[in-house]
Design a protein around this motif. Structure first.
Motif, PDB file in Angstrom:
ATOM      1  N   SER A 152       0.845  -1.208   0.000  1.00 32.20           N
ATOM      2  CA  SER A 152       0.000   0.000   0.000  1.00 32.20           C
ATOM      3  C   SER A 152       0.876   1.251   0.000  1.00 32.20           C
ATOM      4  O   SER A 152       0.530   2.255  -0.634  1.00 32.20           O
ATOM      5  N   ILE A 155       2.096   1.786  -3.581  1.00 29.97           N
ATOM      6  CA  ILE A 155       1.042   2.403  -4.403  1.00 29.97           C
ATOM      7  C   ILE A 155       0.940   3.897  -4.100  1.00 29.97           C
ATOM      8  O   ILE A 155       0.867   4.723  -5.010  1.00 29.97           O
ATOM      9  N   THR A 156       0.959   4.258  -2.824  1.00 28.55           N
ATOM     10  CA  THR A 156       0.894   5.671  -2.440  1.00 28.55           C
ATOM     11  C   THR A 156       2.071   6.444  -3.030  1.00 28.55           C
ATOM     12  O   THR A 156       1.904   7.538  -3.576  1.00 28.55           O
ATOM     13  N   LEU A 158       3.859   5.702  -5.681  1.00 26.90           N
ATOM     14  CA  LEU A 158       3.698   5.801  -7.137  1.00 26.90           C
ATOM     15  C   LEU A 158       2.644   6.846  -7.503  1.00 26.90           C
ATOM     16  O   LEU A 158       2.803   7.573  -8.492  1.00 26.90           O
ATOM     17  N   GLU A 159       1.582   6.940  -6.700  1.00 31.83           N
ATOM     18  CA  GLU A 159       0.559   7.961  -6.952  1.00 31.83           C
ATOM     19  C   GLU A 159       1.141   9.361  -6.791  1.00 31.83           C
ATOM     20  O   GLU A 159       0.896  10.247  -7.604  1.00 31.83           O
ATOM     21  N   PHE A 160       1.934   9.574  -5.724  1.00 27.64           N
ATOM     22  CA  PHE A 160       2.586  10.872  -5.522  1.00 27.64           C
ATOM     23  C   PHE A 160       3.554  11.181  -6.655  1.00 27.64           C
ATOM     24  O   PHE A 160       3.627  12.310  -7.134  1.00 27.64           O
ATOM     25  N   ALA A 162       3.356  10.072  -9.737  1.00 29.17           N
ATOM     26  CA  ALA A 162       2.550  10.388 -10.923  1.00 29.17           C
ATOM     27  C   ALA A 162       2.026  11.824 -10.853  1.00 29.17           C
ATOM     28  O   ALA A 162       2.060  12.561 -11.846  1.00 29.17           O
ATOM     29  N   LYS A 163       1.556  12.244  -9.675  1.00 34.23           N
ATOM     30  CA  LYS A 163       1.060  13.615  -9.515  1.00 34.23           C
ATOM     31  C   LYS A 163       2.182  14.624  -9.727  1.00 34.23           C
ATOM     32  O   LYS A 163       1.996  15.648 -10.368  1.00 34.23           O
ATOM     33  N   ASP A 166       2.886  14.780 -13.393  1.00 37.10           N
ATOM     34  CA  ASP A 166       1.831  15.512 -14.093  1.00 37.10           C
ATOM     35  C   ASP A 166       1.960  17.014 -13.864  1.00 37.10           C
ATOM     36  O   ASP A 166       1.841  17.801 -14.793  1.00 37.10           O
TER      37      ASP A 166
END
Length: 179
Positions: A152, A155-156, A158-160, A162-163, A166
């Motif tokens: 988990s 995943i967190t 990788l999300e950060f 990606a943001k 972006d």
């Protein structure tokens, strides 16, 4: 991957005998997982399986390794570390150097990969401006610089990432459009 039939039968026998275990077929390995098995029984089965596989496959060119809730059988010489080294070497020989490396692993075999990254850095095969994020998941000690508790957290992260990517891309687009 070529694996002696006795080795395959042995993996199947241990899977049938160990509730919560399973065999995963990867491109370059067979992996017996026992994460969902009874912890004590799974561990003892893994230890016993390692001994059996090492004796049955002694004359084969395969490596048998135990790890965190796994037993892995793969051709000798095949590892994530070797793949990373080949990528870095190929890039360097073609006049290019990596400037970003994200490496995440959760097991003993992944330690080779972390070590290769360190070696490539010390041999100046990577860009002087490189950002390296070598992360181990749920395992200490490690050659990786960063530690994540579990998937988990991966995943967190990788999300950060990606943001951040972006927002960085949006800033670059805005700067280009104002020119």
């Amino acid at each position: 991957m070529i694996l002696d039939l006795d080795g395959c039968r042995l993996l199947n026998l241990y899977t049938e005998a160990t509730d919560g275990s399973a065999i995963e077929t990867k491109e370059s390995a067979l992996v017996w997982h026992y994460r969902d098995a009874d912890p004590g029984f799974g561990f003892s089965q893994a230890k016993e399986m390692l001994d059996h596989l090492e004796s049955v496959l002694a004359n084969e060119s395969v490596a048998v390794k135990g790890g965190q809730f796994i037993v892995e059988v793969k051709p000798q010489g095949a590892s994530k570390g070797l793949v990373a080294e080949k990528i870095f070497t190929s890039m360097f020989e073609n006049g290019r150097q990596a400037d970003f490396v994200l490496c995440i692993g959760n097991d003993r075999p992944d330690e080779d990969m972390f070590e290769i990254i360190g070696n490539a850095l010390s041999r100046n095969m990577l860009s002087a401006y490189i950002s390296v994020f070598a992360c181990t998941v749920g395992q200490k000690p490690s050659k990786a610089k960063y530690y994540l508790d579990d998937t988990s957290e991966v995943i967190t992260m990788l999300e950060f990432l990606a943001k951040a990517t972006d927002s960085s891309a949006s800033s670059e687009e805005e700067a280009e459009s104002s020119l």
